[in-house]
Design a protein around this motif. Sequence first.
Motif, PDB file in Angstrom:
ATOM      1  N   GLY A 186      42.988  37.901  31.072  1.00 43.57           N
ATOM      2  CA  GLY A 186      43.841  38.450  32.822  1.00 43.57           C
ATOM      3  C   GLY A 186      43.051  37.436  33.461  1.00 43.57           C
ATOM      4  O   GLY A 186      41.808  35.925  33.086  1.00 43.57           O
ATOM      5  N   SER A 187      43.570  36.986  34.581  1.00 39.47           N
ATOM      6  CA  SER A 187      43.670  36.185  35.531  1.00 39.47           C
ATOM      7  C   SER A 187      42.123  35.302  36.184  1.00 39.47           C
ATOM      8  O   SER A 187      41.872  34.726  36.253  1.00 39.47           O
ATOM      9  N   ILE A 188      41.824  36.895  36.112  1.00 39.84           N
ATOM     10  CA  ILE A 188      39.797  36.453  36.910  1.00 39.84           C
ATOM     11  C   ILE A 188      39.118  35.636  35.936  1.00 39.84           C
ATOM     12  O   ILE A 188      38.451  34.544  36.207  1.00 39.84           O
ATOM     13  N   ILE A 247      21.141  41.566  35.925  1.00 38.57           N
ATOM     14  CA  ILE A 247      21.057  41.718  37.046  1.00 38.57           C
ATOM     15  C   ILE A 247      23.022  41.909  36.824  1.00 38.57           C
ATOM     16  O   ILE A 247      23.407  40.486  37.258  1.00 38.57           O
ATOM     17  N   PRO A 248      23.402  42.822  36.996  1.00 36.68           N
ATOM     18  CA  PRO A 248      25.300  42.804  37.023  1.00 36.68           C
ATOM     19  C   PRO A 248      25.803  42.064  37.810  1.00 36.68           C
ATOM     20  O   PRO A 248      25.395  41.994  38.564  1.00 36.68           O
ATOM     21  N   VAL A 249      26.914  40.828  37.816  1.00 37.48           N
ATOM     22  CA  VAL A 249      27.510  39.891  38.614  1.00 37.48           C
ATOM     23  C   VAL A 249      28.644  40.880  38.553  1.00 37.48           C
ATOM     24  O   VAL A 249      29.767  39.775  37.663  1.00 37.48           O
ATOM     25  N   ILE A 250      29.746  41.568  39.129  1.00 34.81           N
ATOM     26  CA  ILE A 250      30.496  42.291  39.310  1.00 34.81           C
ATOM     27  C   ILE A 250      32.088  41.233  39.608  1.00 34.81           C
ATOM     28  O   ILE A 250      31.402  40.981  41.200  1.00 34.81           O
ATOM     29  N   ILE A 251      32.609  40.768  38.879  1.00 35.07           N
ATOM     30  CA  ILE A 251      34.020  39.983  39.358  1.00 35.07           C
ATOM     31  C   ILE A 251      35.162  40.867  39.494  1.00 35.07           C
ATOM     32  O   ILE A 251      35.410  40.743  38.204  1.00 35.07           O
ATOM     33  N   ALA A 252      35.244  41.833  40.297  1.00 30.28           N
ATOM     34  CA  ALA A 252      36.815  41.878  40.224  1.00 30.28           C
ATOM     35  C   ALA A 252      37.053  42.517  41.392  1.00 30.28           C
ATOM     36  O   ALA A 252      36.519  42.927  42.858  1.00 30.28           O
ATOM     37  N   ASP A 253      38.913  42.856  41.650  1.00 33.32           N
ATOM     38  CA  ASP A 253      38.992  42.801  42.751  1.00 33.32           C
ATOM     39  C   ASP A 253      39.866  44.555  42.812  1.00 33.32           C
ATOM     40  O   ASP A 253      40.240  45.708  41.627  1.00 33.32           O
ATOM     41  N   ASP A 254      40.022  45.601  44.064  1.00 36.95           N
ATOM     42  CA  ASP A 254      39.725  46.266  43.756  1.00 36.95           C
ATOM     43  C   ASP A 254      38.720  47.814  43.105  1.00 36.95           C
ATOM     44  O   ASP A 254      39.121  48.945  41.923  1.00 36.95           O
ATOM     45  N   TYR A 255      37.895  47.105  42.424  1.00 36.50           N
ATOM     46  CA  TYR A 255      36.980  48.303  41.558  1.00 36.50           C
ATOM     47  C   TYR A 255      36.285  48.460  42.040  1.00 36.50           C
ATOM     48  O   TYR A 255      35.412  48.708  42.701  1.00 36.50           O
ATOM     49  N   GLU A 256      36.556  50.133  41.947  1.00 30.27           N
ATOM     50  CA  GLU A 256      35.718  50.636  41.869  1.00 30.27           C
ATOM     51  C   GLU A 256      34.028  51.519  40.906  1.00 30.27           C
ATOM     52  O   GLU A 256      34.682  52.092  39.741  1.00 30.27           O
ATOM     53  N   PRO A 257      32.469  51.468  41.175  1.00 29.90           N
ATOM     54  CA  PRO A 257      31.963  50.634  40.450  1.00 29.90           C
ATOM     55  C   PRO A 257      31.733  52.662  39.689  1.00 29.90           C
ATOM     56  O   PRO A 257      31.877  53.540  40.720  1.00 29.90           O
ATOM     57  N   PRO A 258      31.273  52.501  38.718  1.00 26.84           N
ATOM     58  CA  PRO A 258      31.059  54.002  38.032  1.00 26.84           C
ATOM     59  C   PRO A 258      29.718  54.448  38.886  1.00 26.84           C
ATOM     60  O   PRO A 258      28.476  53.859  39.001  1.00 26.84           O
ATOM     61  N   PHE A 259      29.558  56.041  39.607  1.00 30.48           N
ATOM     62  CA  PHE A 259      28.979  56.715  40.103  1.00 30.48           C
ATOM     63  C   PHE A 259      28.509  56.679  41.161  1.00 30.48           C
ATOM     64  O   PHE A 259      26.986  56.467  41.381  1.00 30.48           O
ATOM     65  N   SER A 260      29.238  56.598  41.970  1.00 30.26           N
ATOM     66  CA  SER A 260      28.961  55.056  43.778  1.00 30.26           C
ATOM     67  C   SER A 260      28.463  56.034  44.438  1.00 30.26           C
ATOM     68  O   SER A 260      28.271  55.517  45.067  1.00 30.26           O
ATOM     69  N   SER A 269      23.513  44.644  41.749  1.00 27.09           N
ATOM     70  CA  SER A 269      24.093  44.477  41.144  1.00 27.09           C
ATOM     71  C   SER A 269      24.895  43.829  42.440  1.00 27.09           C
ATOM     72  O   SER A 269      24.393  43.345  43.897  1.00 27.09           O
ATOM     73  N   LEU A 270      25.908  42.687  42.376  1.00 30.46           N
ATOM     74  CA  LEU A 270      26.165  41.537  42.828  1.00 30.46           C
ATOM     75  C   LEU A 270      27.437  41.847  42.657  1.00 30.46           C
ATOM     76  O   LEU A 270      28.280  41.665  41.495  1.00 30.46           O
ATOM     77  N   HIS A 271      28.329  42.275  43.819  1.00 34.65           N
ATOM     78  CA  HIS A 271      30.029  41.994  43.514  1.00 34.65           C
ATOM     79  C   HIS A 271      30.884  40.473  44.534  1.00 34.65           C
ATOM     80  O   HIS A 271      30.505  40.373  45.441  1.00 34.65           O
ATOM     81  N   ILE A 272      31.556  40.057  43.875  1.00 35.65           N
ATOM     82  CA  ILE A 272      31.568  38.672  44.145  1.00 35.65           C
ATOM     83  C   ILE A 272      33.329  38.990  43.479  1.00 35.65           C
ATOM     84  O   ILE A 272      34.409  38.859  43.091  1.00 35.65           O
ATOM     85  N   PRO A 273      34.050  38.563  45.353  1.00 30.62           N
ATOM     86  CA  PRO A 273      35.917  39.134  44.868  1.00 30.62           C
ATOM     87  C   PRO A 273      36.016  37.519  44.182  1.00 30.62           C
ATOM     88  O   PRO A 273      35.311  36.502  43.658  1.00 30.62           O
ATOM     89  N   SER A 274      37.396  37.577  43.459  1.00 36.89           N
ATOM     90  CA  SER A 274      37.654  36.861  42.521  1.00 36.89           C
ATOM     91  C   SER A 274      38.088  35.384  42.960  1.00 36.89           C
ATOM     92  O   SER A 274      37.801  34.571  42.516  1.00 36.89           O
ATOM     93  N   GLU A 275      38.508  35.498  44.732  1.00 34.28           N
ATOM     94  CA  GLU A 275      38.663  34.168  45.717  1.00 34.28           C
ATOM     95  C   GLU A 275      37.473  33.075  45.456  1.00 34.28           C
ATOM     96  O   GLU A 275      37.737  31.732  46.079  1.00 34.28           O
ATOM     97  N   LYS A 276      36.285  33.921  45.514  1.00 25.04           N
ATOM     98  CA  LYS A 276      35.284  33.549  45.466  1.00 25.04           C
ATOM     99  C   LYS A 276      34.288  32.880  44.491  1.00 25.04           C
ATOM    100  O   LYS A 276      32.931  32.255  43.690  1.00 25.04           O
ATOM    101  N   ILE A 277      34.830  32.753  43.466  1.00 23.98           N
ATOM    102  CA  ILE A 277      34.727  32.048  41.690  1.00 23.98           C
ATOM    103  C   ILE A 277      33.652  30.841  41.902  1.00 23.98           C
ATOM    104  O   ILE A 277      32.969  30.656  41.586  1.00 23.98           O
ATOM    105  N   SER A 278      34.720  29.992  42.575  1.00 29.02           N
ATOM    106  CA  SER A 278      34.112  28.364  42.385  1.00 29.02           C
ATOM    107  C   SER A 278      32.771  28.511  43.504  1.00 29.02           C
ATOM    108  O   SER A 278      32.066  27.964  43.833  1.00 29.02           O
ATOM    109  N   GLU A 279      32.487  29.535  44.034  1.00 24.99           N
ATOM    110  CA  GLU A 279      31.111  29.383  45.161  1.00 24.99           C
ATOM    111  C   GLU A 279      30.177  29.884  43.973  1.00 24.99           C
ATOM    112  O   GLU A 279      28.919  31.016  44.394  1.00 24.99           O
ATOM    113  N   LEU A 280      30.119  30.930  42.988  1.00 23.79           N
ATOM    114  CA  LEU A 280      29.705  31.426  42.200  1.00 23.79           C
ATOM    115  C   LEU A 280      27.288  31.136  42.295  1.00 23.79           C
ATOM    116  O   LEU A 280      26.615  31.489  42.591  1.00 23.79           O
ATOM    117  N   LYS A 281      27.757  29.770  42.112  1.00 28.91           N
ATOM    118  CA  LYS A 281      26.330  29.153  42.080  1.00 28.91           C
ATOM    119  C   LYS A 281      25.574  29.446  43.629  1.00 28.91           C
ATOM    120  O   LYS A 281      24.462  29.683  43.562  1.00 28.91           O
TER     121      LYS A 281
END
Length: 336
Positions: A186-188, A247-260, A269-281
């Motif tokens: 996949g692209s991510i 600590i999970p760092v979820i890199i996904a778009d439009d994802y509903e995590p379990p048991f929300s 956890s952290l949720h980072i949009p795919s367009e911010k992968i370059s800013e991870l660190k």
Amino acid sequence: MVKRFKVWTYREGEPPFVHEGPIKSIYGIEGYFIQEIQRGNTSFSAAHPDEAHVFFLPISVGNIVSHLYNPLVTYARDQLITTVTNYTDLITHKHPFWNRTNGADHLLLSCHDWAPEISTKNPDKQLYRNIIRALCNANKSEGFNPSRDVSIPEINLRYSESSNPRNGQHPQNRSILAFFAGGIHGSIRKTLIETWKGKDKQLQVYEYLPPNIKYLELMERSKFCLCPSGFEVASPRTVEAIYAGCIPVIIADDYEPPFSDILDWSKFSLHIPSEKISELKVVLQSVEEGEYLRMHRRVLQVQRHFEVNRPSKAYDVFHMILHSVWLRRINISIRS
């Protein structure tokens, strides 16, 4: 819920498509849930359909795909959709329960990527419009509806026994800022690997691990574990990270995590949009030590909700799935 909630499992159908499911691999949650609800010694199993709040269709999408499909020949979903529709037609003609709510108090559970297509690409578009779908592939951009559907965790069950946390290293001994290893699916993931693979010692990103390095040990030595989407939004790494006290760092778009409905994922956890992968660190380094320690403590607290026990135990993943179903069931009116 524990004292009242009852689930009736339809008896029709024969293995391997019905009443059995994979018990190993990333689709193993299907077989595990079917086994537990049919075991008979769980308080949630209804002895008679008249006492049931929810009616479970014990269909295994994972088994249907593995037995009917040859990926070298076709990826068309026609056989899958036809098999599930035929089983549902049998149920609706033999029993009165589906028609009372147009399927709204019925449950279909699957971790296979193709499962959503049963309802979204079925020729009869209205057949599954009300059914409760418990899915690993909880993609809101592809029709997953959090008010009706249940997001369940993708857990890579390597054995037929229980699957439990390991906790990993103490926070002070976690020398790696973040870790990921996995193929380009996949692209991510492609973007993650192209951006970070071999670029930074603190952000250890691999496509394939060298033979002398162990995957789980690196997770247990890392503060953050990167959990990018593959071809679909869910990743077994999310639960693997929780098991490892990472600590999970979820890199996904439009994802509903379990048991929300119950778990506030922003606390552990952290949720980072795919367009911010370059800013991870930058994002990870901005988490102050005190906040990191609080998140780590909460990861350990939620571990029990992702445990796979045979037989199931209070607050484990089986109970959490049923609780999520229960929350959606209580708003359904039954027509007499």
